[in-house]
Design a protein around this motif. Sequence first.
Motif, PDB file in Angstrom:
ATOM      1  N   HIS A   1       0.843  -1.194   0.000  1.00 45.03           N
ATOM      2  CA  HIS A   1       0.000   0.000   0.000  1.00 45.03           C
ATOM      3  C   HIS A   1       0.878   1.244   0.000  1.00 45.03           C
ATOM      4  O   HIS A   1       1.798   1.367   0.806  1.00 45.03           O
ATOM      5  CB  HIS A   1      -0.916   0.007   1.218  1.00 45.03           C
ATOM      6  N   PRO A   2       0.641   2.212  -0.879  1.00 47.99           N
ATOM      7  CA  PRO A   2       1.471   3.420  -0.912  1.00 47.99           C
ATOM      8  C   PRO A   2       1.240   4.289   0.320  1.00 47.99           C
ATOM      9  O   PRO A   2       0.207   4.196   0.987  1.00 47.99           O
ATOM     10  CB  PRO A   2       1.001   4.131  -2.182  1.00 47.99           C
ATOM     11  N   THR A   3       2.225   5.129   0.628  1.00 50.96           N
ATOM     12  CA  THR A   3       2.100   6.112   1.694  1.00 50.96           C
ATOM     13  C   THR A   3       1.830   7.475   1.067  1.00 50.96           C
ATOM     14  O   THR A   3       2.524   7.892   0.147  1.00 50.96           O
ATOM     15  CB  THR A   3       3.384   6.176   2.534  1.00 50.96           C
ATOM     16  N   ARG A   4       0.825   8.154   1.554  1.00 46.85           N
ATOM     17  CA  ARG A   4       0.458   9.435   0.955  1.00 46.85           C
ATOM     18  C   ARG A   4      -0.091  10.370   2.024  1.00 46.85           C
ATOM     19  O   ARG A   4      -0.570   9.936   3.086  1.00 46.85           O
ATOM     20  CB  ARG A   4      -0.569   9.239  -0.164  1.00 46.85           C
ATOM     21  N   VAL A   5       0.011  11.659   1.723  1.00 47.17           N
ATOM     22  CA  VAL A   5      -0.477  12.713   2.600  1.00 47.17           C
ATOM     23  C   VAL A   5      -1.634  13.414   1.901  1.00 47.17           C
ATOM     24  O   VAL A   5      -1.548  13.730   0.705  1.00 47.17           O
ATOM     25  CB  VAL A   5       0.641  13.729   2.910  1.00 47.17           C
ATOM     26  N   GLY A   6      -2.700  13.650   2.640  1.00 47.33           N
ATOM     27  CA  GLY A   6      -3.859  14.343   2.092  1.00 47.33           C
ATOM     28  C   GLY A   6      -4.050  15.699   2.737  1.00 47.33           C
ATOM     29  O   GLY A   6      -3.863  15.856   3.946  1.00 47.33           O
ATOM     30  N   VAL A   7      -4.426  16.687   1.939  1.00 41.93           N
ATOM     31  CA  VAL A   7      -4.693  18.044   2.421  1.00 41.93           C
ATOM     32  C   VAL A   7      -6.093  18.445   1.988  1.00 41.93           C
ATOM     33  O   VAL A   7      -6.441  18.358   0.805  1.00 41.93           O
ATOM     34  CB  VAL A   7      -3.664  19.047   1.864  1.00 41.93           C
ATOM     35  N   MET A   8      -6.908  18.892   2.958  1.00 46.18           N
ATOM     36  CA  MET A   8      -8.278  19.307   2.674  1.00 46.18           C
ATOM     37  C   MET A   8      -8.561  20.620   3.401  1.00 46.18           C
ATOM     38  O   MET A   8      -8.124  20.793   4.549  1.00 46.18           O
ATOM     39  CB  MET A   8      -9.265  18.234   3.147  1.00 46.18           C
ATOM     40  N   PRO A   9      -9.285  21.542   2.772  1.00 49.31           N
ATOM     41  CA  PRO A   9      -9.697  22.748   3.501  1.00 49.31           C
ATOM     42  C   PRO A   9     -10.562  22.376   4.702  1.00 49.31           C
ATOM     43  O   PRO A   9     -11.344  21.416   4.658  1.00 49.31           O
ATOM     44  CB  PRO A   9     -10.509  23.534   2.468  1.00 49.31           C
ATOM     45  N   ARG A  10     -10.426  23.119   5.790  1.00 48.51           N
ATOM     46  CA  ARG A  10     -11.247  22.835   6.965  1.00 48.51           C
ATOM     47  C   ARG A  10     -12.728  23.014   6.689  1.00 48.51           C
ATOM     48  O   ARG A  10     -13.572  22.439   7.392  1.00 48.51           O
ATOM     49  CB  ARG A  10     -10.798  23.707   8.141  1.00 48.51           C
ATOM     50  N   THR A  11     -13.059  23.756   5.676  1.00 47.62           N
ATOM     51  CA  THR A  11     -14.459  23.934   5.315  1.00 47.62           C
ATOM     52  C   THR A  11     -15.006  22.761   4.503  1.00 47.62           C
ATOM     53  O   THR A  11     -16.197  22.727   4.174  1.00 47.62           O
ATOM     54  CB  THR A  11     -14.629  25.225   4.492  1.00 47.62           C
ATOM     55  N   GLY A  12     -14.147  21.776   4.184  1.00 51.59           N
ATOM     56  CA  GLY A  12     -14.552  20.633   3.379  1.00 51.59           C
ATOM     57  C   GLY A  12     -14.113  20.809   1.936  1.00 51.59           C
ATOM     58  O   GLY A  12     -13.471  21.788   1.563  1.00 51.59           O
ATOM     59  N   GLY A  13     -14.438  19.828   1.123  1.00 51.94           N
ATOM     60  CA  GLY A  13     -14.058  19.888  -0.283  1.00 51.94           C
ATOM     61  C   GLY A  13     -13.139  18.746  -0.659  1.00 51.94           C
ATOM     62  O   GLY A  13     -12.962  17.784   0.098  1.00 51.94           O
ATOM     63  N   ASP A  14     -12.559  18.848  -1.859  1.00 52.30           N
ATOM     64  CA  ASP A  14     -11.704  17.773  -2.357  1.00 52.30           C
ATOM     65  C   ASP A  14     -10.402  17.690  -1.560  1.00 52.30           C
ATOM     66  O   ASP A  14      -9.880  18.698  -1.075  1.00 52.30           O
ATOM     67  CB  ASP A  14     -11.364  18.008  -3.833  1.00 52.30           C
ATOM     68  N   VAL A  15      -9.886  16.456  -1.471  1.00 50.56           N
ATOM     69  CA  VAL A  15      -8.611  16.206  -0.811  1.00 50.56           C
ATOM     70  C   VAL A  15      -7.513  16.139  -1.865  1.00 50.56           C
ATOM     71  O   VAL A  15      -7.658  15.455  -2.883  1.00 50.56           O
ATOM     72  CB  VAL A  15      -8.648  14.896  -0.003  1.00 50.56           C
ATOM     73  N   ARG A  16      -6.423  16.853  -1.623  1.00 49.00           N
ATOM     74  CA  ARG A  16      -5.261  16.803  -2.511  1.00 49.00           C
ATOM     75  C   ARG A  16      -4.276  15.789  -1.934  1.00 49.00           C
ATOM     76  O   ARG A  16      -3.737  15.975  -0.847  1.00 49.00           O
ATOM     77  CB  ARG A  16      -4.627  18.190  -2.609  1.00 49.00           C
ATOM     78  N   TRP A  17      -4.048  14.677  -2.659  1.00 53.78           N
ATOM     79  CA  TRP A  17      -3.180  13.595  -2.183  1.00 53.78           C
ATOM     80  C   TRP A  17      -1.797  13.698  -2.815  1.00 53.78           C
ATOM     81  O   TRP A  17      -1.675  13.912  -4.023  1.00 53.78           O
ATOM     82  CB  TRP A  17      -3.783  12.234  -2.509  1.00 53.78           C
ATOM     83  N   LEU A  18      -0.758  13.523  -2.000  1.00 51.69           N
ATOM     84  CA  LEU A  18       0.631  13.553  -2.450  1.00 51.69           C
ATOM     85  C   LEU A  18       1.366  12.338  -1.910  1.00 51.69           C
ATOM     86  O   LEU A  18       1.259  12.018  -0.712  1.00 51.69           O
ATOM     87  CB  LEU A  18       1.331  14.835  -1.960  1.00 51.69           C
ATOM     88  N   ASP A  19       2.107  11.647  -2.758  1.00 56.15           N
ATOM     89  CA  ASP A  19       2.876  10.480  -2.325  1.00 56.15           C
ATOM     90  C   ASP A  19       4.118  10.915  -1.557  1.00 56.15           C
ATOM     91  O   ASP A  19       4.743  11.940  -1.870  1.00 56.15           O
ATOM     92  CB  ASP A  19       3.299   9.648  -3.540  1.00 56.15           C
ATOM     93  N   ILE A  20       4.487  10.110  -0.535  1.00 53.10           N
ATOM     94  CA  ILE A  20       5.712  10.341   0.219  1.00 53.10           C
ATOM     95  C   ILE A  20       6.428   9.007   0.407  1.00 53.10           C
ATOM     96  O   ILE A  20       5.894   7.943   0.076  1.00 53.10           O
ATOM     97  CB  ILE A  20       5.450  10.986   1.597  1.00 53.10           C
ATOM     98  N   ASP A  21       7.660   9.064   0.940  1.00 56.87           N
ATOM     99  CA  ASP A  21       8.400   7.842   1.219  1.00 56.87           C
ATOM    100  C   ASP A  21       7.634   7.000   2.233  1.00 56.87           C
ATOM    101  O   ASP A  21       7.017   7.537   3.164  1.00 56.87           O
ATOM    102  CB  ASP A  21       9.784   8.182   1.786  1.00 56.87           C
ATOM    103  N   PRO A  22       7.658   5.668   2.099  1.00 57.09           N
ATOM    104  CA  PRO A  22       6.929   4.807   3.038  1.00 57.09           C
ATOM    105  C   PRO A  22       7.357   5.052   4.477  1.00 57.09           C
ATOM    106  O   PRO A  22       8.548   5.145   4.788  1.00 57.09           O
ATOM    107  CB  PRO A  22       7.314   3.397   2.581  1.00 57.09           C
ATOM    108  N   VAL A  23       6.378   5.173   5.359  1.00 54.85           N
ATOM    109  CA  VAL A  23       6.687   5.492   6.750  1.00 54.85           C
ATOM    110  C   VAL A  23       5.468   5.185   7.614  1.00 54.85           C
ATOM    111  O   VAL A  23       4.327   5.208   7.137  1.00 54.85           O
ATOM    112  CB  VAL A  23       7.085   6.984   6.873  1.00 54.85           C
TER     113      VAL A  23
END
Length: 419
Positions: free
Chosen positions: A209-231
Amino acid sequence: MRYLEGHFAPVNEEVTAYDLPVTGRIPAELNGRYLRNGPNPLGVEDPVVHIWGMGQGMVHGVRLRDGRAEWYRNRSVRIPGFAPMVHVIEHAQRTFAMAEGGLPPAELDADLNTVGVCDLGGIAEGFTAGAHSKHDPLTGELNSLSYMPGRDFVQYIVTDAGGSVAQATAIPMTRTPFMHDFALTENHVVLWDTPLGFDGFECRWLPEHPTRVGVMPRTGGDVRWLDIDPVHVSHTLNAYDDGDSIVVDVVTAEGPFDPADPGAIRPVLDRWTIGPDKVHQRRVDDRPQDFPRVNDARATRPYRYGYSAATALYGIPFTPEGMPSDDAFTNALVKHDLQRETTEVHRFGKDEAVGEASFAATGQGEDEGYLLTYVHNPLRNASDLVILSAQDFTGEPVARVHLPVRVPLGLHGNWMPDR
Protein backbone atom coordinates in the motif's frame (compact mmCIF):
# COMPACT_ATOMS: atom_id res chain seq x y z
CA MET A 1 4.56 -10.39 27.62
CA ARG A 2 6.31 -7.18 28.65
CA TYR A 3 3.18 -5.08 28.15
CA LEU A 4 1.67 -6.77 31.21
CA GLU A 5 4.75 -6.48 33.42
CA GLY A 6 6.97 -3.90 35.08
CA HIS A 7 6.09 -0.32 34.17
CA PHE A 8 3.12 -1.55 32.10
CA ALA A 9 1.53 -3.88 34.65
CA PRO A 10 -2.13 -3.06 35.36
CA VAL A 11 -3.29 -1.99 38.80
CA ASN A 12 -5.97 -3.95 40.60
CA GLU A 13 -7.63 -1.32 42.78
CA GLU A 14 -9.31 2.03 42.48
CA VAL A 15 -7.69 4.36 45.01
CA THR A 16 -8.56 7.75 46.47
CA ALA A 17 -6.00 9.67 48.52
CA TYR A 18 -6.17 13.20 49.95
CA ASP A 19 -3.60 15.84 50.90
CA LEU A 20 -0.75 14.22 49.05
CA PRO A 21 2.83 14.72 50.26
CA VAL A 22 4.99 16.99 48.12
CA THR A 23 8.71 17.50 47.64
CA GLY A 24 9.32 21.06 46.49
CA ARG A 25 6.60 23.65 45.92
CA ILE A 26 3.48 23.36 43.79
CA PRO A 27 3.07 26.66 41.90
CA ALA A 28 0.08 28.48 43.36
CA GLU A 29 -1.14 29.42 39.86
CA LEU A 30 -1.71 25.74 38.98
CA ASN A 31 -5.37 25.28 39.87
CA GLY A 32 -7.05 22.39 38.09
CA ARG A 33 -6.74 18.69 37.35
CA TYR A 34 -4.04 16.72 35.57
CA LEU A 35 -5.68 13.66 34.00
CA ARG A 36 -4.19 10.85 31.94
CA ASN A 37 -5.83 7.82 30.35
CA GLY A 38 -4.41 4.45 29.42
CA PRO A 39 -5.14 0.74 29.15
CA ASN A 40 -5.52 -1.26 32.36
CA PRO A 41 -6.04 -4.85 31.17
CA LEU A 42 -7.27 -7.10 33.98
CA GLY A 43 -8.08 -10.78 33.60
CA VAL A 44 -6.17 -11.32 30.35
CA GLU A 45 -6.85 -14.93 29.33
CA ASP A 46 -3.84 -15.42 27.05
CA PRO A 47 -0.95 -13.00 27.73
CA VAL A 48 0.94 -14.26 24.66
CA VAL A 49 -1.54 -12.69 22.25
CA HIS A 50 -2.36 -9.63 24.35
CA ILE A 51 -2.21 -6.30 22.46
CA TRP A 52 -1.22 -3.27 24.53
CA GLY A 53 -3.93 -0.68 24.23
CA MET A 54 -6.80 -3.17 24.20
CA GLY A 55 -7.39 -3.17 27.95
CA GLN A 56 -10.18 -1.29 29.67
CA GLY A 57 -9.41 2.38 30.11
CA MET A 58 -8.36 3.79 33.47
CA VAL A 59 -8.03 7.51 34.14
CA HIS A 60 -5.52 8.73 36.73
CA GLY A 61 -5.91 12.24 38.10
CA VAL A 62 -4.43 14.72 40.58
CA ARG A 63 -6.31 17.81 41.78
CA LEU A 64 -4.13 20.87 42.45
CA ARG A 65 -5.41 23.98 44.20
CA ASP A 66 -3.68 26.91 45.96
CA GLY A 67 -0.32 25.16 46.16
CA ARG A 68 -1.74 21.88 47.48
CA ALA A 69 -2.31 18.46 45.96
CA GLU A 70 -5.86 17.91 47.18
CA TRP A 71 -6.39 14.40 45.84
CA TYR A 72 -5.32 11.54 43.63
CA ARG A 73 -7.87 9.22 42.06
CA ASN A 74 -7.72 6.37 39.59
CA ARG A 75 -11.00 5.20 38.12
CA SER A 76 -11.86 2.59 35.52
CA VAL A 77 -13.96 3.81 32.62
CA ARG A 78 -17.09 1.77 33.22
CA ILE A 79 -18.99 1.21 30.00
CA PRO A 80 -19.76 -2.08 28.21
CA GLY A 81 -17.20 -3.52 25.82
CA PHE A 82 -13.81 -1.91 25.31
CA ALA A 83 -13.91 1.23 27.43
CA PRO A 84 -12.12 4.29 26.01
CA MET A 85 -8.44 3.99 26.88
CA VAL A 86 -6.55 6.39 24.61
CA HIS A 87 -7.12 9.98 25.75
CA VAL A 88 -9.02 12.18 28.17
CA ILE A 89 -10.09 15.69 27.15
CA GLU A 90 -12.32 18.54 28.21
CA HIS A 91 -14.85 20.17 25.89
CA ALA A 92 -17.95 22.28 26.45
CA GLN A 93 -17.21 22.16 30.21
CA ARG A 94 -17.46 18.35 30.23
CA THR A 95 -14.79 15.65 30.59
CA PHE A 96 -14.52 12.76 28.14
CA ALA A 97 -12.50 9.55 27.93
CA MET A 98 -11.72 9.01 24.26
CA ALA A 99 -11.18 6.00 22.00
CA GLU A 100 -10.98 5.38 18.25
CA GLY A 101 -11.99 2.90 15.59
CA GLY A 102 -15.71 3.38 16.14
CA LEU A 103 -15.69 3.15 19.94
CA PRO A 104 -17.70 6.06 21.40
CA PRO A 105 -16.42 8.40 24.11
CA ALA A 106 -17.49 8.15 27.73
CA GLU A 107 -18.36 11.13 29.89
CA LEU A 108 -16.72 11.43 33.33
CA ASP A 109 -17.71 13.58 36.29
CA ALA A 110 -15.38 15.88 38.21
CA ASP A 111 -14.23 12.96 40.40
CA LEU A 112 -13.52 10.72 37.38
CA ASN A 113 -16.56 8.49 37.87
CA THR A 114 -18.18 7.32 34.63
CA VAL A 115 -21.42 9.09 33.75
CA GLY A 116 -21.97 6.87 30.70
CA VAL A 117 -21.49 6.47 26.97
CA CYS A 118 -21.96 9.75 25.13
CA ASP A 119 -22.35 10.97 21.57
CA LEU A 120 -19.67 13.70 21.47
CA GLY A 121 -19.23 14.42 17.77
CA GLY A 122 -21.84 11.81 16.95
CA ILE A 123 -23.34 11.72 13.44
CA ALA A 124 -25.91 9.52 11.73
CA GLU A 125 -23.36 7.11 10.21
CA GLY A 126 -22.28 6.00 13.70
CA PHE A 127 -19.03 7.97 13.83
CA THR A 128 -18.11 9.99 16.93
CA ALA A 129 -15.23 12.24 17.95
CA GLY A 130 -11.90 10.37 17.73
CA ALA A 131 -9.14 9.91 20.28
CA HIS A 132 -6.87 12.64 18.89
CA SER A 133 -9.54 15.31 18.49
CA LYS A 134 -7.92 18.75 18.42
CA HIS A 135 -9.08 22.06 19.82
CA ASP A 136 -8.64 25.25 17.85
CA PRO A 137 -7.59 27.72 20.57
CA LEU A 138 -9.08 30.67 18.67
CA THR A 139 -12.51 29.26 17.79
CA GLY A 140 -13.00 26.77 20.63
CA GLU A 141 -14.04 24.14 18.08
CA LEU A 142 -13.14 20.48 18.54
CA ASN A 143 -11.89 18.92 15.31
CA SER A 144 -11.93 15.14 14.88
CA LEU A 145 -10.87 12.63 12.26
CA SER A 146 -12.55 9.28 12.78
CA TYR A 147 -12.33 5.87 11.13
CA MET A 148 -14.30 2.65 11.56
CA PRO A 149 -13.14 -0.83 10.46
CA GLY A 150 -15.10 -1.99 7.45
CA ARG A 151 -15.76 1.54 6.13
CA ASP A 152 -13.82 2.76 3.08
CA PHE A 153 -14.08 6.40 4.17
CA VAL A 154 -13.21 8.50 7.21
CA GLN A 155 -15.13 11.40 8.72
CA TYR A 156 -13.87 14.87 9.55
CA ILE A 157 -16.17 16.12 12.31
CA VAL A 158 -16.28 19.61 13.83
CA THR A 159 -17.98 20.09 17.18
CA ASP A 160 -18.62 23.70 18.18
CA ALA A 161 -17.67 25.24 21.52
CA GLY A 162 -21.09 24.36 22.92
CA GLY A 163 -20.75 20.65 22.10
CA SER A 164 -22.97 20.44 18.99
CA VAL A 165 -21.83 19.02 15.66
CA ALA A 166 -21.30 21.91 13.23
CA GLN A 167 -19.81 20.04 10.27
CA ALA A 168 -19.23 16.49 9.03
CA THR A 169 -17.27 15.71 5.89
CA ALA A 170 -16.82 12.18 4.52
CA ILE A 171 -13.39 11.55 2.95
CA PRO A 172 -13.22 8.56 0.56
CA MET A 173 -10.35 6.09 1.07
CA THR A 174 -9.20 2.97 -0.78
CA ARG A 175 -9.72 0.87 2.37
CA THR A 176 -10.02 1.49 6.13
CA PRO A 177 -6.80 3.17 7.25
CA PHE A 178 -5.43 3.05 10.80
CA MET A 179 -5.61 6.81 11.26
CA HIS A 180 -4.62 7.24 14.91
CA ASP A 181 -3.77 10.92 14.55
CA PHE A 182 -3.89 13.77 12.02
CA ALA A 183 -2.80 17.40 11.76
CA LEU A 184 -4.74 20.65 11.83
CA THR A 185 -3.78 24.15 10.73
CA GLU A 186 -5.72 27.39 10.71
CA ASN A 187 -7.11 26.54 7.26
CA HIS A 188 -6.39 22.87 6.52
CA VAL A 189 -6.84 19.31 7.67
CA VAL A 190 -3.81 17.08 6.99
CA LEU A 191 -4.19 13.30 7.04
CA TRP A 192 -1.99 10.37 6.13
CA ASP A 193 -2.73 7.05 4.51
CA THR A 194 0.11 4.63 5.37
CA PRO A 195 0.63 0.88 4.89
CA LEU A 196 -0.94 0.32 8.32
CA GLY A 197 -4.61 -0.36 7.78
CA PHE A 198 -7.38 -2.89 7.95
CA ASP A 199 -7.54 -6.06 5.91
CA GLY A 200 -11.16 -6.82 6.62
CA PHE A 201 -11.33 -6.28 10.38
CA GLU A 202 -7.68 -7.18 11.03
CA CYS A 203 -5.25 -4.29 11.42
CA ARG A 204 -1.87 -5.04 9.90
CA TRP A 205 1.00 -3.63 7.83
CA LEU A 206 0.32 -3.93 4.11
CA PRO A 207 3.68 -3.18 2.41
CA GLU A 208 2.19 -2.92 -1.06
CA HIS A 209 0.00 0.00 0.00
CA PRO A 210 1.47 3.42 -0.91
CA THR A 211 2.10 6.11 1.69
CA ARG A 212 0.46 9.44 0.96
CA VAL A 213 -0.48 12.71 2.60
CA GLY A 214 -3.86 14.34 2.09
CA VAL A 215 -4.69 18.04 2.42
CA MET A 216 -8.28 19.31 2.67
CA PRO A 217 -9.70 22.75 3.50
CA ARG A 218 -11.25 22.84 6.97
CA THR A 219 -14.46 23.93 5.32
CA GLY A 220 -14.55 20.63 3.38
CA GLY A 221 -14.06 19.89 -0.28
CA ASP A 222 -11.70 17.77 -2.36
CA VAL A 223 -8.61 16.21 -0.81
CA ARG A 224 -5.26 16.80 -2.51
CA TRP A 225 -3.18 13.60 -2.18
CA LEU A 226 0.63 13.55 -2.45
CA ASP A 227 2.88 10.48 -2.33
CA ILE A 228 5.71 10.34 0.22
CA ASP A 229 8.40 7.84 1.22
CA PRO A 230 6.93 4.81 3.04
CA VAL A 231 6.69 5.49 6.75
CA HIS A 232 4.65 4.77 9.86
CA VAL A 233 3.18 7.88 11.50
CA SER A 234 2.78 7.89 15.26
CA HIS A 235 1.70 11.33 16.54
CA THR A 236 1.52 14.97 15.48
CA LEU A 237 3.48 17.64 17.35
CA ASN A 238 1.86 20.61 15.58
CA ALA A 239 1.15 22.06 12.13
CA TYR A 240 0.64 25.48 10.60
CA ASP A 241 0.10 27.28 7.30
CA ASP A 242 3.15 29.02 5.81
CA GLY A 243 2.15 30.90 2.68
CA ASP A 244 1.46 28.36 -0.06
CA SER A 245 2.98 25.57 2.07
CA ILE A 246 1.95 23.66 5.17
CA VAL A 247 4.45 22.72 7.87
CA VAL A 248 3.76 19.54 9.85
CA ASP A 249 6.00 18.30 12.66
CA VAL A 250 5.32 14.63 13.24
CA VAL A 251 6.72 11.49 14.88
CA THR A 252 7.50 8.79 12.32
CA ALA A 253 9.16 5.39 12.19
CA GLU A 254 10.31 2.97 9.54
CA GLY A 255 7.91 0.09 8.93
CA PRO A 256 6.76 -2.50 9.28
CA PHE A 257 4.65 -1.71 12.33
CA ASP A 258 3.07 -4.56 14.29
CA PRO A 259 0.05 -3.41 16.35
CA ALA A 260 0.71 -6.31 18.75
CA ASP A 261 4.20 -4.98 19.53
CA PRO A 262 4.03 -1.16 19.43
CA GLY A 263 7.34 -0.75 21.25
CA ALA A 264 9.33 -2.49 18.50
CA ILE A 265 9.64 0.61 16.32
CA ARG A 266 12.15 3.48 16.61
CA PRO A 267 10.13 6.72 16.45
CA VAL A 268 11.87 9.98 15.53
CA LEU A 269 10.81 13.58 14.94
CA ASP A 270 10.40 14.77 11.34
CA ARG A 271 9.24 17.95 9.63
CA TRP A 272 7.11 17.71 6.51
CA THR A 273 6.78 20.79 4.33
CA ILE A 274 3.82 20.24 2.04
CA GLY A 275 3.93 22.25 -1.17
CA PRO A 276 1.48 22.38 -4.07
CA ASP A 277 2.77 19.16 -5.66
CA LYS A 278 5.42 17.68 -3.35
CA VAL A 279 6.16 16.88 0.31
CA HIS A 280 9.67 17.61 1.57
CA GLN A 281 10.56 15.25 4.43
CA ARG A 282 13.33 16.36 6.80
CA ARG A 283 14.65 14.75 9.99
CA VAL A 284 14.50 17.11 12.98
CA ASP A 285 15.83 14.75 15.66
CA ASP A 286 16.83 11.13 15.05
CA ARG A 287 16.92 10.12 18.73
CA PRO A 288 14.00 7.84 19.74
CA GLN A 289 11.04 9.79 21.14
CA ASP A 290 7.27 9.97 21.01
CA PHE A 291 4.18 11.51 22.68
CA PRO A 292 4.88 15.05 21.37
CA ARG A 293 3.06 18.03 22.87
CA VAL A 294 2.97 21.83 22.55
CA ASN A 295 1.54 24.73 24.47
CA ASP A 296 -2.03 24.27 23.20
CA ALA A 297 -2.44 28.04 22.82
CA ARG A 298 -0.09 27.69 19.81
CA ALA A 299 -1.90 24.72 18.26
CA THR A 300 -2.59 25.13 14.51
CA ARG A 301 -0.39 28.27 14.39
CA PRO A 302 3.34 28.99 13.94
CA TYR A 303 5.25 28.05 17.08
CA ARG A 304 8.73 27.62 18.49
CA TYR A 305 8.75 25.01 21.27
CA GLY A 306 7.71 21.37 21.37
CA TYR A 307 8.09 18.62 23.96
CA SER A 308 8.41 14.86 23.63
CA ALA A 309 9.25 11.81 25.75
CA ALA A 310 11.98 9.22 25.58
CA THR A 311 10.01 6.44 27.20
CA ALA A 312 10.42 2.87 28.34
CA LEU A 313 7.70 1.90 25.86
CA TYR A 314 10.43 1.70 23.24
CA GLY A 315 13.36 0.84 25.50
CA ILE A 316 15.86 2.36 23.06
CA PRO A 317 18.87 4.26 24.48
CA PHE A 318 18.54 8.01 24.25
CA THR A 319 21.84 9.95 24.25
CA PRO A 320 21.93 13.73 24.67
CA GLU A 321 24.47 15.45 22.46
CA GLY A 322 27.92 15.51 24.04
CA MET A 323 27.33 12.54 26.31
CA PRO A 324 29.16 9.24 25.79
CA SER A 325 27.12 6.27 24.68
CA ASP A 326 27.49 4.46 28.00
CA ASP A 327 25.46 7.27 29.60
CA ALA A 328 22.48 6.63 27.36
CA PHE A 329 19.10 6.17 29.04
CA THR A 330 15.46 5.61 28.18
CA ASN A 331 13.72 7.92 30.60
CA ALA A 332 13.67 11.60 29.67
CA LEU A 333 11.64 14.54 28.46
CA VAL A 334 12.91 16.61 25.56
CA LYS A 335 12.32 20.30 24.80
CA HIS A 336 12.77 21.27 21.15
CA ASP A 337 13.55 24.84 20.12
CA LEU A 338 12.46 24.58 16.50
CA GLN A 339 13.69 28.07 15.61
CA ARG A 340 17.23 27.55 16.87
CA GLU A 341 17.17 23.81 16.05
CA THR A 342 18.41 22.92 19.54
CA THR A 343 17.18 20.56 22.26
CA GLU A 344 17.26 20.40 26.03
CA VAL A 345 16.90 17.10 27.89
CA HIS A 346 15.50 16.50 31.36
CA ARG A 347 16.75 13.13 32.52
CA PHE A 348 15.00 11.13 35.22
CA GLY A 349 16.47 8.67 37.70
CA LYS A 350 17.78 5.23 36.88
CA ASP A 351 14.97 2.74 36.23
CA GLU A 352 12.27 5.39 36.50
CA ALA A 353 9.72 5.55 33.67
CA VAL A 354 8.19 8.70 32.22
CA GLY A 355 5.36 9.09 29.74
CA GLU A 356 3.72 11.97 27.91
CA ALA A 357 3.95 15.42 29.51
CA SER A 358 1.19 18.03 29.23
CA PHE A 359 1.86 21.76 29.12
CA ALA A 360 0.15 23.99 31.69
CA ALA A 361 0.32 27.61 30.55
CA THR A 362 0.58 30.32 33.20
CA GLY A 363 1.29 33.37 31.02
CA GLN A 364 1.37 34.72 27.48
CA GLY A 365 4.89 33.54 26.62
CA GLU A 366 5.01 30.35 24.59
CA ASP A 367 7.13 28.53 27.18
CA GLU A 368 5.71 30.39 30.17
CA GLY A 369 4.33 27.53 32.18
CA TYR A 370 4.99 24.02 33.42
CA LEU A 371 5.19 20.43 32.17
CA LEU A 372 3.23 17.84 34.15
CA THR A 373 3.81 14.11 33.87
CA TYR A 374 3.60 10.87 35.85
CA VAL A 375 6.93 9.22 36.65
CA HIS A 376 7.08 5.71 38.08
CA ASN A 377 9.67 5.22 40.82
CA PRO A 378 10.29 1.45 41.13
CA LEU A 379 12.22 1.87 44.40
CA ARG A 380 8.97 2.63 46.20
CA ASN A 381 6.71 0.94 43.62
CA ALA A 382 4.68 4.10 43.26
CA SER A 383 4.55 7.13 40.99
CA ASP A 384 5.02 10.87 41.32
CA LEU A 385 3.33 13.71 39.53
CA VAL A 386 6.40 15.66 38.44
CA ILE A 387 6.12 19.38 37.68
CA LEU A 388 8.91 20.95 35.60
CA SER A 389 9.41 24.60 34.73
CA ALA A 390 9.34 24.92 30.93
CA GLN A 391 11.79 27.84 31.16
CA ASP A 392 14.19 25.94 33.45
CA PHE A 393 13.71 22.64 31.72
CA THR A 394 16.93 20.91 32.77
CA GLY A 395 16.70 22.12 36.37
CA GLU A 396 15.34 20.21 39.33
CA PRO A 397 11.59 19.61 39.31
CA VAL A 398 9.59 22.43 40.82
CA ALA A 399 7.61 19.78 42.69
CA ARG A 400 7.10 16.06 43.00
CA VAL A 401 3.66 15.04 44.24
CA HIS A 402 4.04 11.59 45.77
CA LEU A 403 1.18 9.29 44.84
CA PRO A 404 0.30 6.29 47.01
CA VAL A 405 0.25 3.84 44.09
CA ARG A 406 1.86 3.12 40.75
CA VAL A 407 0.53 4.67 37.53
CA PRO A 408 1.23 2.25 34.65
CA LEU A 409 2.78 3.59 31.48
CA GLY A 410 -0.18 4.74 29.44
CA LEU A 411 -1.22 7.00 26.62
CA HIS A 412 -2.53 10.56 26.59
CA GLY A 413 -3.87 13.18 28.94
CA ASN A 414 -4.29 16.88 29.63
CA TRP A 415 -3.96 19.64 32.15
CA MET A 416 -7.48 20.96 32.76
CA PRO A 417 -7.30 24.34 34.48
CA ASP A 418 -10.17 25.71 36.52
CA ARG A 419 -12.28 28.07 34.40
